[in-house]
Design a protein around this motif. Structure first.
Motif, PDB file in Angstrom:
ATOM      1  N   ASN A   6       0.818  -1.220   0.000  1.00  0.00           N
ATOM      2  CA  ASN A   6       0.000   0.000   0.000  1.00  0.00           C
ATOM      3  C   ASN A   6       0.847   1.264   0.000  1.00  0.00           C
ATOM      4  OD1 ASN A   6      -2.685  -0.940  -0.074  1.00  0.00           O
ATOM      5  ND2 ASN A   6      -2.456  -1.685   2.026  1.00  0.00           N
ATOM      6  N   PHE A   9       1.293   1.960  -3.543  1.00  0.00           N
ATOM      7  CA  PHE A   9      -0.041   2.254  -4.096  1.00  0.00           C
ATOM      8  C   PHE A   9      -0.459   3.691  -3.753  1.00  0.00           C
ATOM      9  CE2 PHE A   9      -4.831   1.388  -3.604  1.00  0.00           C
ATOM     10  CZ  PHE A   9      -5.088   1.523  -4.964  1.00  0.00           C
ATOM     11  N   LEU A  66      -9.868   1.141  -1.492  1.00  0.00           N
ATOM     12  CA  LEU A  66     -10.362   0.753  -2.833  1.00  0.00           C
ATOM     13  C   LEU A  66     -11.861   1.044  -2.938  1.00  0.00           C
ATOM     14  CD1 LEU A  66      -8.013  -0.456  -4.435  1.00  0.00           C
ATOM     15  CD2 LEU A  66      -9.087  -2.671  -4.274  1.00  0.00           C
ATOM     16  N   ARG A  71      -9.781   3.624  -8.166  1.00  0.00           N
ATOM     17  CA  ARG A  71      -8.653   3.034  -7.436  1.00  0.00           C
ATOM     18  C   ARG A  71      -8.467   1.546  -7.788  1.00  0.00           C
ATOM     19  NH1 ARG A  71     -10.513   6.875  -3.845  1.00  0.00           N
ATOM     20  NH2 ARG A  71     -11.399   5.656  -2.142  1.00  0.00           N
ATOM     21  N   ALA A  75      -5.033   0.115  -9.124  1.00  0.00           N
ATOM     22  CA  ALA A  75      -4.438  -1.070  -8.491  1.00  0.00           C
ATOM     23  C   ALA A  75      -4.108  -2.131  -9.535  1.00  0.00           C
ATOM     24  CB  ALA A  75      -5.392  -1.634  -7.439  1.00  0.00           C
ATOM     25  N   ASP A 203      -0.892  -5.953  -0.498  1.00  0.00           N
ATOM     26  CA  ASP A 203      -1.057  -5.117  -1.696  1.00  0.00           C
ATOM     27  C   ASP A 203      -2.558  -5.042  -2.025  1.00  0.00           C
ATOM     28  OD1 ASP A 203      -1.765  -6.943  -4.210  1.00  0.00           O
ATOM     29  OD2 ASP A 203      -0.544  -8.084  -2.805  1.00  0.00           O
ATOM     30  N   PRO A 204      -2.987  -3.958  -2.701  1.00  0.00           N
ATOM     31  CA  PRO A 204      -4.432  -3.744  -2.863  1.00  0.00           C
ATOM     32  C   PRO A 204      -5.155  -4.866  -3.589  1.00  0.00           C
ATOM     33  CG  PRO A 204      -3.153  -2.209  -4.240  1.00  0.00           C
ATOM     34  CD  PRO A 204      -2.191  -2.878  -3.307  1.00  0.00           C
ATOM     35  N   ARG A 228      -2.882  -8.631 -10.772  1.00  0.00           N
ATOM     36  CA  ARG A 228      -1.811  -7.637 -10.653  1.00  0.00           C
ATOM     37  C   ARG A 228      -0.717  -7.867 -11.696  1.00  0.00           C
ATOM     38  NH1 ARG A 228       2.154  -9.377  -7.055  1.00  0.00           N
ATOM     39  NH2 ARG A 228       2.676  -7.243  -6.490  1.00  0.00           N
TER      40      ARG A 228
END
Ligand SMILES: Cc1cc2nc3c(=O)[nH]c(=O)nc-3n(C[C@H](O)[C@H](O)[C@H](O)COP(=O)(O)O)c2cc1C
Length: 474
Positions: A6, A9, A66, A71, A75, A203-204, A228
């Motif tokens: 994050n 991010f 999110l 977002r 992401a 991570d998102p 991702r």
């Protein structure tokens, strides 16, 4: 490069105008939640709170990570301007090619290790999110990792978790969900507490994947890698064999005791109300905590739309219902689970409409607790435009023959309008709204929609559009 955490991010979100970093001290007791609430209700930017009252410098709180599709697009490494249909198409494309995780031995999430009697969950600024919540919630945007001992399947799920005391937590573990069902089945076989790991601030996309529904025995880590576009790095927990995202901020390890209940809730829930009574759920005992230096706790301020529960559900369910209908041969022109309705309502456009199509669609989609409304419109109605959907209901759905309702069906205990008895037994009512004209009326008898597209011949439409600026319009 895909975001490992994050921290990266938020840096990118700041550049796109989708995150605000707050230096002013903020109270974990309601103030942080109230800020995230305004963000959610205005589709605003994520908020990184840098100074939290009562906590040392560096202990931060990230709210609404999110809570909109902009977002989610960022992401996934896409432009924040990506429109929903393009986001959905990319999501579908990526999920077709899962990318397996890799295992690492050195991990940022183990920079600090705390065990046994030194564990104190109040070390982290878990927020009191809404007035009237039953306690401080440490888990609202996290990953609960559990393993099915029979198949070896590792499940990722996201189910709210409240602090109880220094080492104990309690959270909703609804047996209808996959992670909880692993916990209960595991306990029934072994009669032993069930190992768990909770990863906070992964991570998102990994967190998104945990909060999204995938089928039994499907590997969520592979889907996270696919979304991702790089493998998720996993590391073995400090005190058990479960694996967690190596770049997560905080890892809680321990055991769940299905035979010991602690009281939890109430809590602001995804339908937009605090509607469920305080009740007992299984106890989590935390035996070890590992975390990064200067950890960032994450918070989804779940409640009135729109928060992460609605956004994740909207993208995930739009994708899965669409596939389900297409696989059943339904001529789906478009489908949308509007985040504003929190997964309780689905809009399906069909082209061409067949007799009794709406009921078929309703039955294919409404097999679980949610949704309880399916709205079927013609292919001319834009399912993403709620003005058009409302118009279709008002102008096309016959108040008696157009609505098919079922009572005493499967219902969600979280639906605010069900009675206490219905919530308790998981029963409820559902309805299908058919907003299409009967196909047997044919072209002559079917009312013609008097909008720009249907009310003018193509030649006039082209002419008017071509000359639009020449008329003096901007
Ligand atoms: C922000 C957020 C909060 C959620 N909170 C809960 C919750 O408290 N309880 C629950 O049963 N599901 C909750 N969900 C939904 C589940 O995470 C979701 O159904 C997911 O599919 C669960 O994983 P599973 O299918 O492996 O059980 C939440 C989802 C999100 C995105």
């Amino acid at each position: 490069m895909p975001f490992q955490d994050n921290r990266q991010f938020v840096e990118t979100l700041q550049k796109t105008g989708d995150a605000v970093v707050v230096q002013k001290e903020v109270d974990w007791d309601l103030e942080a939640g109230a800020i995230a609430r305004i963000v959610n209700e205005t589709w605003g930017p994520a908020v990184l709170l840098e100074k939290i009252k009562d906590y040392p410098a560096g202990y931060r709180l990230l709210g609404s990570p999110l809570a909109n599709f902009r977002r989610v697009a960022v992401a996934m490494g896409m432009s924040p301007e990506t429109c929903f249909p393009d986001l959905l198409e990319e999501y579908d494309k990526r999920l077709r090619k899962p990318i397996k995780p890799v295992t690492v031995t050195k991990a940022p999430c183990k920079e600090v290790i705390i065990e046994g009697k030194d564990v104190d969950l109040f070390d982290f600024p878990a927020p009191m999110i809404h007035e009237g919540d039953g306690g401080r919630y440490i888990g609202t945007w996290h990953i609960l990792v559990t393993r099915d001992p029979v198949t070896g399947w590792n499940n990722w799920g996201m189910y709210r978790v409240m602090l109880y005391d220094r080492t104990r937590m309690v959270g909703m573990l609804d047996p209808d969900q996959q992670g909880p069902s692993i916990v209960y089945a595991n306990y029934q076989r072994s009669k032993k507490p069930v190992p768990f790991a909770i990863a906070i601030g992964a991570d998102p996309i990994s967190s998104f994947t945990a909060g999204n529904f995938f089928g039994r025995c499907e590997d969520e880590t592979g889907y996270a890698g696919a979304l991702r576009q790089a493998p998720v790095e996993l590391v073995k927990c400090h005190t058990n064999d479960l694996q967690v995202p190596a770049h997560a901020e905080i890892i809680l390890e321990g055991e769940i005791y299905p035979d010991i209940g602690l009281t939890e809730g109430p809590f602001g829930e995804f339908p937009g109300y605090s509607a469920s009574p305080r009740r007992t759920w299984p106890m989590y005992r935390v035996t070890a905590v590992t975390h990064r230096n200067d950890p960032i706790l994450t918070m989804s301020c779940v409640g009135f739309p729109t928060d992460e529960s609605h956004i994740v559900g909207s993208l995930g369910k739009t994708h899965s219902y669409r596939k389900k209908l297409l696989d059943s041969g339904i001529p789906v022109a478009d489908l949308f689970v509007p985040p504003q309705c929190g997964g309780m309502l689905v809009v399906v456009a069909i082209d061409p409409p067949y007799p009794n199509m709406a009921r078929r669609i309703g039955k294919i989609i409404m097999t679980g607790r949610l949704p309880h409304y399916v709205i079927v419109v013609d292919g001319d109605t834009c399912v993403h435009d709620m003005d058009e959907v409302m118009h279709a209901i008002a102008s096309t759905c016959h108040p008696v023959r157009g609505i098919t309702s079922y009572d005493r069906d499967v219902g969600s205990p979280l639906v605010p309008f069900y009675t206490m008895e219905e919530k308790k037994w998981g029963v409820g009512a559902k309805a299908i709204l058919d907003c299409t004209f009967p196909p047997e009326w044919g072209k002559e008898k079917t009312p013609r929609k008097m909008n720009f597209n249907r009310g003018y011949p193509e030649s006039i439409r082209d002419k008017v559009l071509k000359n639009w600026k020449k008329y003096g319009f901007k």
